[in-house]
Scaffold this motif. Structure first.
Motif, short mmCIF file in Angstrom:
data_model
loop_
_atom_site.label_atom_id
_atom_site.label_comp_id
_atom_site.label_asym_id
_atom_site.label_seq_id
_atom_site.Cartn_x
_atom_site.Cartn_y
_atom_site.Cartn_z
N GLU A 78 0.82 -1.21 0.00
CA GLU A 78 0.00 0.00 0.00
C GLU A 78 0.85 1.26 0.00
OE1 GLU A 78 -3.74 1.95 2.52
OE2 GLU A 78 -2.78 0.09 3.20
N ARG A 79 1.98 1.23 0.71
CA ARG A 79 2.83 2.42 0.82
C ARG A 79 3.38 2.86 -0.54
NH1 ARG A 79 8.01 0.32 0.59
NH2 ARG A 79 8.20 -1.88 1.24
N LEU A 80 3.48 1.94 -1.49
CA LEU A 80 4.01 2.29 -2.81
C LEU A 80 2.93 2.84 -3.74
CD1 LEU A 80 6.55 -0.62 -3.44
CD2 LEU A 80 6.99 1.69 -2.60
N GLN A 81 1.67 2.89 -3.24
CA GLN A 81 0.59 3.46 -4.03
C GLN A 81 0.39 4.95 -3.74
OE1 GLN A 81 -0.47 1.53 -6.31
NE2 GLN A 81 0.30 -0.41 -5.50
N ALA A 82 1.01 5.44 -2.69
CA ALA A 82 0.82 6.82 -2.28
C ALA A 82 1.31 7.78 -3.36
CB ALA A 82 1.56 7.08 -0.97
N GLN A 83 0.56 8.86 -3.53
CA GLN A 83 0.89 9.96 -4.45
C GLN A 83 0.84 9.56 -5.92
OE1 GLN A 83 4.69 11.46 -3.11
NE2 GLN A 83 3.84 12.39 -1.27
N ASP B 184 -1.49 8.46 -9.36
CA ASP B 184 -2.82 8.78 -9.90
C ASP B 184 -3.72 7.56 -9.95
OD1 ASP B 184 -2.20 11.58 -10.60
OD2 ASP B 184 -0.80 10.66 -12.02
N ILE B 185 -3.12 6.38 -10.10
CA ILE B 185 -3.87 5.12 -10.18
C ILE B 185 -3.22 4.14 -9.21
CG2 ILE B 185 -4.61 3.21 -11.67
CD1 ILE B 185 -4.21 5.09 -14.07
N SER B 186 -4.02 3.52 -8.36
CA SER B 186 -3.48 2.45 -7.51
C SER B 186 -3.51 1.15 -8.29
CB SER B 186 -4.31 2.32 -6.22
OG SER B 186 -5.63 1.96 -6.51
N LEU B 187 -2.43 0.39 -8.20
CA LEU B 187 -2.32 -0.83 -8.98
C LEU B 187 -1.73 -1.93 -8.10
CD1 LEU B 187 -2.87 -1.79 -11.90
CD2 LEU B 187 -0.46 -1.33 -12.40
N TYR B 188 -2.61 -2.69 -7.46
CA TYR B 188 -2.18 -3.72 -6.51
C TYR B 188 -1.95 -5.04 -7.24
CZ TYR B 188 -3.29 -0.64 -2.61
OH TYR B 188 -3.30 0.40 -1.72
#
Length: 322
Positions: A256-261, A263-267
């Motif tokens: 989750e920490r690498l999704q911060a800031q 434009d698109i979250s990509l898990y």
């Protein structure tokens, strides 16, 4: 049959089996290295003998060109080999192309080291094969009940937007999986790859079962008309392009920490989540579980009254304990 508590111990150079005089995924040069896969935190240079699958060896040869070719001992999946009296077998781990679980059999006891592994479908690498073992030695990267990896197809569909996309991802494994997902589910997207990713795409093309559709990035490509481009870049490049304009930014990771800031979250993760680990353990049916590569506390609590479970101990601790 007696499980040997010191069959695999933690040393400064890596995880060591004194009964066969070999290391699993050592970080520093050793005489005998058994390598589960080609990621840099598992595959290092300088060893006298390297036992690995063909794809892992190919990727290591690219990364470490000074490593003598004669040091590689290529092993096929399910074909057993022996090191100093310990029998070993590689089984697909489903993590990246060529990734292997390592089954070690000694005095009738089966010790299974998972390396990094995943159960999610991924046609760019060999599907995981589940085999029974007396001792399961498992990674615990995402071994937390709160962690559930989403459906990868649903995640890749987040990229179906009218904009060019700057997509950060690991050069080996993740980039090829993303390319295949885009080719399959968003075929109108034009995939461009950074020059540091390109060699691994070519190895996948040569040794994998899926032909990837992509082009090498050039400076003009992102400036040309259209908004259907996805530019895959490694993490350091992604961080240096933080302020890039006229693109949406995403980073493919299970963290989750690498999704911060972005434009698109990509898990998108290439590891097992909590439910996957529980399923895997149920299928392997071990008498004991040893954990490494992560935080195994939740897993220890879950199995504390059912299965003997512990972290891999250091050699010093075992000597003091004895």
């Amino acid at each position: 049959m007696q499980i040997l508590e010191d069959f695999l111990v933690k040393r400064d150079k890596g995880y060591y089996c004194s009964y066969g005089n070999f290391y699993l995924d050592p970080l520093y040069p050793v005489e005998n290295a058994v390598v589960s896969h080609a990621h840099g935190d598992h595959a290092s240079p300088g060893h006298k003998n390297i036992y690995a699958t063909a794809a892992t060896a190919q990727m290591m040869q690219y990364r470490y060109p000074k490593q003598p070719l004669s040091s590689y001992h290529i092993q096929g999946f399910t074909a057993g080999f022996s090191i100093n009296g310990v029998e070993l077998v590689f089984y697909p781990a489903g993590h990246i192309l060529g990734s292997a679980q390592i089954l070690m059999v000694y005095k009738g006891v089966r010790y299974l080291y998972t390396g990094d592994y995943k159960l999610q479908e991924d046609p760019t690498c060999e599907a995981i094969q589940i085999v029974p073992a007396d001792v399961l030695i498992t990674e615990t990267t995402f071994a937390n009940p709160d962690t559930k990896h989403p459906d990868p197809v649903g995640e890749i569909m987040k990229l179906d937007v009218s904009s060019n996309i700057l997509l950060g991802c690991y050069a080996l494994g993740k980039a090829q999986r993303i390319t295949a997902l885009l080719n399959t589910y968003l075929p109108h997207k034009h995939v461009l790859v950074h020059h540091n990713i390109l060699p691994f795409h070519r190895i996948y093309d040569a040794m994998g079962d899926v032909r990837l559709q992509y082009e090498v990035y050039n400076r003009k490509a992102m400036k040309e008309a259209g908004s259907n481009k996805v530019y895959l870049v490694p993490p350091l490049t992604f961080n240096s392009y933080r302020h890039a304009k006229n693109v949406l930014k995403a980073f493919a990771s299970g963290w989750e920490r690498l999704q911060a800031q972005n434009d698109i979250s990509l898990y998108l993760s290439d590891h097992v989540d909590w439910a996957d680990i529980l399923y895997f353990i149920e299928q392997v049916k071990p008498k004991a579980i040893w954990t490494l590569h992560g935080d195994g506390r939740e897993l220890h609590r879950y199995f504390s009254e059912e299965i003997a479970i512990r972290d891999i101990k250091s050699e010093t601790f075992l000597n003091d304990y004895c």
